[in-house]
Design a protein around this motif. Sequence first.
Motif, PDB file in Angstrom:
ATOM      1  N   CYS A   1       0.835  -1.211   0.000  1.00  0.00           N
ATOM      2  CA  CYS A   1       0.000   0.000   0.000  1.00  0.00           C
ATOM      3  C   CYS A   1       0.866   1.256   0.000  1.00  0.00           C
ATOM      4  N   LEU A   2       1.953   1.229   0.764  1.00  0.00           N
ATOM      5  CA  LEU A   2       2.846   2.386   0.776  1.00  0.00           C
ATOM      6  C   LEU A   2       3.529   2.571  -0.577  1.00  0.00           C
ATOM      7  N   LEU A   3       3.958   1.473  -1.180  1.00  0.00           N
ATOM      8  CA  LEU A   3       4.603   1.559  -2.490  1.00  0.00           C
ATOM      9  C   LEU A   3       3.630   2.046  -3.560  1.00  0.00           C
ATOM     10  N   ALA A   4       2.384   1.614  -3.476  1.00  0.00           N
ATOM     11  CA  ALA A   4       1.373   2.002  -4.456  1.00  0.00           C
ATOM     12  C   ALA A   4       0.754   3.364  -4.144  1.00  0.00           C
ATOM     13  N   GLN A   5       1.185   3.971  -3.071  1.00  0.00           N
ATOM     14  CA  GLN A   5       0.699   5.272  -2.609  1.00  0.00           C
ATOM     15  C   GLN A   5      -0.796   5.240  -2.307  1.00  0.00           C
ATOM     16  N   ALA A   6      -1.263   4.107  -1.811  1.00  0.00           N
ATOM     17  CA  ALA A   6      -2.654   3.952  -1.372  1.00  0.00           C
ATOM     18  C   ALA A   6      -2.700   4.185   0.131  1.00  0.00           C
ATOM     19  N   TYR A   7      -2.555   5.429   0.524  1.00  0.00           N
ATOM     20  CA  TYR A   7      -2.382   5.758   1.936  1.00  0.00           C
ATOM     21  C   TYR A   7      -3.669   5.616   2.746  1.00  0.00           C
ATOM     22  N   ASP A   8      -4.827   5.824   2.127  1.00  0.00           N
ATOM     23  CA  ASP A   8      -6.084   5.591   2.841  1.00  0.00           C
ATOM     24  C   ASP A   8      -6.208   4.124   3.220  1.00  0.00           C
ATOM     25  N   LEU A   9      -5.857   3.264   2.292  1.00  0.00           N
ATOM     26  CA  LEU A   9      -5.909   1.833   2.553  1.00  0.00           C
ATOM     27  C   LEU A   9      -4.859   1.414   3.584  1.00  0.00           C
ATOM     28  N   SER A  10      -3.684   2.018   3.522  1.00  0.00           N
ATOM     29  CA  SER A  10      -2.650   1.679   4.509  1.00  0.00           C
ATOM     30  C   SER A  10      -3.086   2.087   5.914  1.00  0.00           C
ATOM     31  N   PHE A  11      -3.789   3.206   6.021  1.00  0.00           N
ATOM     32  CA  PHE A  11      -4.287   3.616   7.337  1.00  0.00           C
ATOM     33  C   PHE A  11      -5.355   2.650   7.841  1.00  0.00           C
ATOM     34  N   CYS A  12      -6.215   2.158   6.937  1.00  0.00           N
ATOM     35  CA  CYS A  12      -7.212   1.157   7.329  1.00  0.00           C
ATOM     36  C   CYS A  12      -6.533  -0.117   7.817  1.00  0.00           C
ATOM     37  N   LEU A  13      -5.457  -0.496   7.158  1.00  0.00           N
ATOM     38  CA  LEU A  13      -4.721  -1.683   7.592  1.00  0.00           C
ATOM     39  C   LEU A  13      -4.095  -1.488   8.968  1.00  0.00           C
ATOM     40  N   ILE A  14      -3.522  -0.315   9.202  1.00  0.00           N
ATOM     41  CA  ILE A  14      -2.921  -0.038  10.516  1.00  0.00           C
ATOM     42  C   ILE A  14      -3.979  -0.125  11.609  1.00  0.00           C
ATOM     43  N   LYS A  15      -5.165   0.400  11.334  1.00  0.00           N
ATOM     44  CA  LYS A  15      -6.236   0.295  12.326  1.00  0.00           C
ATOM     45  C   LYS A  15      -6.619  -1.163  12.551  1.00  0.00           C
ATOM     46  N   ARG A  16      -6.577  -1.971  11.499  1.00  0.00           N
ATOM     47  CA  ARG A  16      -6.905  -3.394  11.625  1.00  0.00           C
ATOM     48  C   ARG A  16      -5.833  -4.125  12.419  1.00  0.00           C
ATOM     49  N   PHE A  17      -4.570  -3.682  12.289  1.00  0.00           N
ATOM     50  CA  PHE A  17      -3.481  -4.316  13.040  1.00  0.00           C
ATOM     51  C   PHE A  17      -3.680  -4.175  14.544  1.00  0.00           C
ATOM     52  N   ALA A  18      -4.391  -3.157  14.958  1.00  0.00           N
ATOM     53  CA  ALA A  18      -4.590  -2.905  16.381  1.00  0.00           C
ATOM     54  C   ALA A  18      -5.738  -3.722  16.960  1.00  0.00           C
ATOM     55  N   THR A  19      -6.428  -4.466  16.123  1.00  0.00           N
ATOM     56  CA  THR A  19      -7.541  -5.286  16.608  1.00  0.00           C
ATOM     57  C   THR A  19      -7.054  -6.700  16.907  1.00  0.00           C
ATOM     58  N   PRO A  20      -7.827  -7.459  17.665  1.00  0.00           N
ATOM     59  CA  PRO A  20      -7.413  -8.839  17.972  1.00  0.00           C
ATOM     60  C   PRO A  20      -7.406  -9.773  16.760  1.00  0.00           C
ATOM     61  N   SER A  21      -7.963  -9.329  15.621  1.00  0.00           N
ATOM     62  CA  SER A  21      -7.993 -10.205  14.442  1.00  0.00           C
ATOM     63  C   SER A  21      -6.602 -10.416  13.848  1.00  0.00           C
ATOM     64  N   VAL A  22      -5.668  -9.501  14.126  1.00  0.00           N
ATOM     65  CA  VAL A  22      -4.280  -9.647  13.675  1.00  0.00           C
ATOM     66  C   VAL A  22      -3.426  -9.847  14.923  1.00  0.00           C
ATOM     67  N   PRO A  23      -2.971 -11.067  15.154  1.00  0.00           N
ATOM     68  CA  PRO A  23      -2.166 -11.316  16.361  1.00  0.00           C
ATOM     69  C   PRO A  23      -0.789 -10.656  16.248  1.00  0.00           C
ATOM     70  N   VAL A  24      -0.410  -9.967  17.294  1.00  0.00           N
ATOM     71  CA  VAL A  24       0.897  -9.302  17.330  1.00  0.00           C
ATOM     72  C   VAL A  24       1.894 -10.301  17.915  1.00  0.00           C
ATOM     73  N   THR A  25       2.581 -10.975  17.022  1.00  0.00           N
ATOM     74  CA  THR A  25       3.565 -11.980  17.414  1.00  0.00           C
ATOM     75  C   THR A  25       4.972 -11.407  17.260  1.00  0.00           C
TER      76      THR A  25
END
Length: 97
Positions: free
Chosen positions: A15-39
């Motif tokens: 997303c950063l390489l493609a300059q899709a920054y709105d989508l990258s921000f959505c992904l960052i918000k998703r990383f903070a949820t329990p659906s993405v385990p922080v290992t």
Amino acid sequence: FYCWCHNPVATFSLCLLAQAYDLSFCLIKRFATPSVPVTIAFLVQLDKLVRLLESPIYVHLRLQLLDVDAPYHAPLLKSLYGLLMLLPQSDAFRALN
């Protein structure tokens, strides 16, 4: 996203390489949820991504941070600050900070 759901950091990097920054921000918000385990592996990949952000391939991203009036500036800044909030305080944290 089905083909990229196995590696969320690679998806964020794309997303950063493609300059899709709105989508990258959505992904960052998703990383903070329990659906993405922080290992440990996830944090190591984030650490490597931060090191890549300093490489020449991401020079466009760093230059776009200077253009504060552009419409992509806010989502880009939120994405990078979100990345900063996910990292433990390490060398990568200090480099991004």
